[in-house]
Design a protein around this motif. Structure first.
Motif, PDB file in Angstrom:
ATOM      1  N   GLN A   1      -0.562   8.237  -1.970  1.00  0.00           N
ATOM      2  CA  GLN A   1      -0.267   9.005  -3.177  1.00  0.00           C
ATOM      3  C   GLN A   1       0.344  10.368  -2.827  1.00  0.00           C
ATOM      4  OE1 GLN A   1      -0.468   7.852  -6.355  1.00  0.00           O
ATOM      5  NE2 GLN A   1      -0.952   5.901  -5.350  1.00  0.00           N
ATOM      6  N   GLU A   2      -0.051  10.931  -1.703  1.00  0.00           N
ATOM      7  CA  GLU A   2       0.527  12.209  -1.283  1.00  0.00           C
ATOM      8  C   GLU A   2       2.016  12.058  -0.994  1.00  0.00           C
ATOM      9  OE1 GLU A   2      -0.107  15.738   2.076  1.00  0.00           O
ATOM     10  OE2 GLU A   2      -1.285  13.879   2.177  1.00  0.00           O
ATOM     11  N   LEU A   3       2.385  10.961  -0.311  1.00  0.00           N
ATOM     12  CA  LEU A   3       3.801  10.729  -0.042  1.00  0.00           C
ATOM     13  C   LEU A   3       4.555  10.398  -1.325  1.00  0.00           C
ATOM     14  CD1 LEU A   3       3.811   8.668   3.289  1.00  0.00           C
ATOM     15  CD2 LEU A   3       4.203  11.112   2.960  1.00  0.00           C
ATOM     16  N   LEU A   4       3.924   9.627  -2.192  1.00  0.00           N
ATOM     17  CA  LEU A   4       4.571   9.268  -3.449  1.00  0.00           C
ATOM     18  C   LEU A   4       4.913  10.525  -4.254  1.00  0.00           C
ATOM     19  CD1 LEU A   4       5.467   6.878  -5.199  1.00  0.00           C
ATOM     20  CD2 LEU A   4       3.191   6.899  -6.238  1.00  0.00           C
ATOM     21  N   ALA A   5       4.032  11.531  -4.163  1.00  0.00           N
ATOM     22  CA  ALA A   5       4.274  12.773  -4.905  1.00  0.00           C
ATOM     23  C   ALA A   5       5.452  13.562  -4.353  1.00  0.00           C
ATOM     24  CB  ALA A   5       3.017  13.635  -4.876  1.00  0.00           C
ATOM     25  N   LEU A   6       5.873  13.255  -3.126  1.00  0.00           N
ATOM     26  CA  LEU A   6       6.998  13.973  -2.529  1.00  0.00           C
ATOM     27  C   LEU A   6       8.348  13.408  -2.954  1.00  0.00           C
ATOM     28  CD1 LEU A   6       5.782  14.389   1.169  1.00  0.00           C
ATOM     29  CD2 LEU A   6       5.690  16.080  -0.664  1.00  0.00           C
TER      30      LEU A   6
ATOM     31  N   GLU B   1       0.849  -1.182   0.000  1.00  0.00           N
ATOM     32  CA  GLU B   1       0.000   0.000   0.000  1.00  0.00           C
ATOM     33  C   GLU B   1       0.886   1.233   0.000  1.00  0.00           C
ATOM     34  OE1 GLU B   1      -2.396   0.303   3.486  1.00  0.00           O
ATOM     35  OE2 GLU B   1      -0.820  -0.386   4.829  1.00  0.00           O
ATOM     36  N   VAL B   2       0.378   2.332  -0.539  1.00  0.00           N
ATOM     37  CA  VAL B   2       1.187   3.544  -0.631  1.00  0.00           C
ATOM     38  C   VAL B   2       0.272   4.766  -0.605  1.00  0.00           C
ATOM     39  CG1 VAL B   2       1.170   3.562  -3.161  1.00  0.00           C
ATOM     40  CG2 VAL B   2       3.021   4.693  -1.918  1.00  0.00           C
TER      41      VAL B   2
ATOM     42  N   ARG C   1      11.312   8.504  10.380  1.00  0.00           N
ATOM     43  CA  ARG C   1      10.125   7.737  10.743  1.00  0.00           C
ATOM     44  C   ARG C   1       8.967   8.699  11.002  1.00  0.00           C
ATOM     45  NH1 ARG C   1      11.327   4.544  15.799  1.00  0.00           N
ATOM     46  NH2 ARG C   1      10.794   6.482  16.874  1.00  0.00           N
ATOM     47  N   PRO C   2       7.751   8.364  10.559  1.00  0.00           N
ATOM     48  CA  PRO C   2       6.616   9.271  10.779  1.00  0.00           C
ATOM     49  C   PRO C   2       6.373   9.538  12.259  1.00  0.00           C
ATOM     50  CG  PRO C   2       6.032   7.536   9.222  1.00  0.00           C
ATOM     51  CD  PRO C   2       7.350   7.154   9.819  1.00  0.00           C
ATOM     52  N   ALA C   3       6.053  10.778  12.586  1.00  0.00           N
ATOM     53  CA  ALA C   3       5.654  11.163  13.934  1.00  0.00           C
ATOM     54  C   ALA C   3       4.142  11.366  13.951  1.00  0.00           C
ATOM     55  CB  ALA C   3       6.382  12.434  14.358  1.00  0.00           C
ATOM     56  N   GLU C   4       3.587  11.500  15.146  1.00  0.00           N
ATOM     57  CA  GLU C   4       2.129  11.584  15.276  1.00  0.00           C
ATOM     58  C   GLU C   4       1.551  12.863  14.685  1.00  0.00           C
ATOM     59  OE1 GLU C   4       1.148  11.026  19.349  1.00  0.00           O
ATOM     60  OE2 GLU C   4       1.765   8.914  19.404  1.00  0.00           O
ATOM     61  N   ASP C   5       2.362  13.936  14.604  1.00  0.00           N
ATOM     62  CA  ASP C   5       1.831  15.224  14.155  1.00  0.00           C
ATOM     63  C   ASP C   5       2.001  15.448  12.650  1.00  0.00           C
ATOM     64  OD1 ASP C   5       4.548  15.476  14.049  1.00  0.00           O
ATOM     65  OD2 ASP C   5       4.665  17.323  15.230  1.00  0.00           O
ATOM     66  N   GLY C   6       2.282  14.383  11.910  1.00  0.00           N
ATOM     67  CA  GLY C   6       2.440  14.502  10.473  1.00  0.00           C
ATOM     68  C   GLY C   6       3.845  14.816  10.028  1.00  0.00           C
TER      69      GLY C   6
ATOM     70  N   GLY D   1       5.947   1.672   5.449  1.00  0.00           N
ATOM     71  CA  GLY D   1       5.417   2.243   6.674  1.00  0.00           C
ATOM     72  C   GLY D   1       5.370   3.757   6.699  1.00  0.00           C
ATOM     73  N   GLY D   2       5.498   4.385   5.530  1.00  0.00           N
ATOM     74  CA  GLY D   2       5.481   5.840   5.487  1.00  0.00           C
ATOM     75  C   GLY D   2       6.792   6.486   5.873  1.00  0.00           C
TER      76      GLY D   2
END
Length: 452
Positions: A348-353, A345-346, A389-394, A371-372
């Motif tokens: 699309q917003e992250l893929l665009a970055l 799974e991915v 690594r992703p944090a809780e606040d985005g 895992g983002g």
């Protein structure tokens, strides 16, 4: 394993046991989630020791105590920068931080005051404090690496204070039970080896005492088996189950201090010894108590590890032996690379970055991970790069490299389109020095132009 590999391993163990006169010697090699091979030489109670025969593992005990401390940190019950006084009052070294105690950089004396603690029945914490005075501090805090057993006796007390139970009870509940290490105990339980001193000039033995070290027990009390210590080797390599996050284990393996200067080969992390050897990085710990020697070493990159335990006070090169066994396995039967598989799974917003970003005129590449997670590093050369690594606040938090612990944030224009990345005050844009981004100092209105 291949017969040739097993013969090479057994031959190395047999040579160590015979040439250095070990009453008995047990070993194993692990990789991933399994024991690849185990071997033994010599005798315990008239028979070859087995994978269930206990040996005292000495200072490998410290690795367990360090994990208990790191669990407290991960739960928010302490900070590694906390002074000891915040949690354990009444010591003459309360100004030292938890991190300094873990990494042997607090400058404390190497042994506990009083008699040779490894051969003495230990007293309780109050008795240990009664013997300690200002002279227990031998070096300025942070000045150098200076191995300290009393420092780990103190960390055991820290665990007891914050858990409201003995460090052994915390160990059983939080580590040994979840990892199913039922044969790791503070005192020997049959079948176990007896500890011996081997006469330097004759093939005769002298029994060594194995008393309860009391308040100093967290520095070297535990006994274990090949089966249990193999599980611990897998833990150090990153297979930490529910006990500790793999990132925290990785943090423990990183050298907080080195022992041999800028071009270092040996160092110490947060409860784990670390070595460099021809581009490879090993982690683990050795153990030495009267009558026993032990070593566990892993290569986290390959998850290959090795361990050795013997019931001799000295003379058996268990540390060199474990590294040799590890290298033999990797040379004869190198680990297969993990299969590449696409993400399931991915975003699309992250893929665009993903793709090219610029810090000033310097090209960086951002890659999307499972895992983002994201990876940001220079397009060429070494430079400053890290995984995040992703944090809780985005946002994202750096895991390694120059930006370890730093925050990476994504910013948008008023219309919702991406403006820039902010990483520890550094601005990354899609074009070099994008004038629409808040570049510190501003961007010249005339833009890029030919030289004069």
């Amino acid at each position: 394993m291949l017969q040739t590999t097993e013969f090479a391993l057994l031959r190395r163990v047999a040579a160590e046991q015979a040439e250095n006169r070990a009453p008995s010697l047990v070993t194993a090699v692990v990789r991933g989630g399994e024991v690849l091979w185990s071997g033994a030489r010599g005798e315990v109670d008239g028979a070859t020791p087995t994978t269930d025969t206990q040996y005292r593992i000495g200072s490998i005990t410290k690795t367990f105590v360090a994990v208990l401390v790191m669990r407290l940190r991960d739960e928010g019950k302490l900070d590694l920068n906390d002074a000891l006084d915040k949690h354990v009052a009444g010591t003459p070294f309360g100004h030292l931080t938890i991190a300094q105690l873990l990494s042997h950089t607090g400058g404390l004396m190497s042994e506990s005051p009083g008699s040779w603690w490894e051969r003495s029945v230990g007293g309780d914490w109050d008795a240990l404090l009664d013997r300690a005075d200002e002279d227990v501090v031998k070096h300025r805090a942070g000045e150098r690496f200076h191995y300290s057993n009393i420092g780990y006796g103190t960390l055991g007390r820290l665990v007891s204070e914050l858990r409201g139970m003995s460090w052994v009870d915390a160990l059983n509940t939080e580590i040994l039970a979840p990892l199913e290490m039922a044969r790791t105990t503070p005192m020997p339980a049959a079948p176990h080896a007896l500890g011996w001193a081997v006469h330097p000039y004759a093939d005769v033995l002298l029994p060594e005492p194995t008393p309860d070290a009391g308040a100093m027990a967290p520095a070297g009390q535990l006994w274990s088996t090949v089966t249990d210590l193999s599980r611990w080797a897998r833990f150090i390599a990153g297979d930490s189950g529910t006990v500790l996050h793999p990132d925290t284990v990785d943090e423990m393996r990183a050298p907080a201090a080195v022992e041999d200067g800028p071009v270092w080969t040996t160092g110490y992390g947060l409860g784990l010894q670390t070595w460099r050897d021809n581009g490879r990085r090993f982690a683990g710990h050795g153990g030495s108590m009267p009558g026993f020697l032990a070593s566990v070493v892993v290569d986290p990159a390959t998850t290959t590890g090795a361990l050795a335990m013997t019931n001799a006070t000295s003379g058996v090169g268990v540390s060199t032996l474990t590294v040799d066994l590890l290298k033999l396995v990797d040379d004869y039967e190198p680990a297969m690379p993990a299969e590449w598989r696409p993400l399931t799974e991915v975003s699309q917003e992250l893929l665009a970055l993903t793709g090219t970003w610029y810090w000033g005129p310097t090209t960086f590449v951002l890659k999307l991970m499972a895992g983002g997670w994201v990876d940001l590093r220079p397009a060429s050369g070494a430079g400053r790069g890290s995984r995040f690594r992703p944090a809780e606040d985005g946002a994202w938090v750096g895991l390694d490299g120059y930006y370890a612990g730093e925050t990476l944030r994504l910013h948008h224009h008023a219309d919702g389109t991406v403006s820039h990345l902010d990483l520890a005050t550094f601005i990354f844009t899609r074009t070099p020095y994008d004038p629409k981004a808040p570049i510190p100092g501003g961007v010249d209105d005339r833009g890029w132009r030919p030289g004069d």
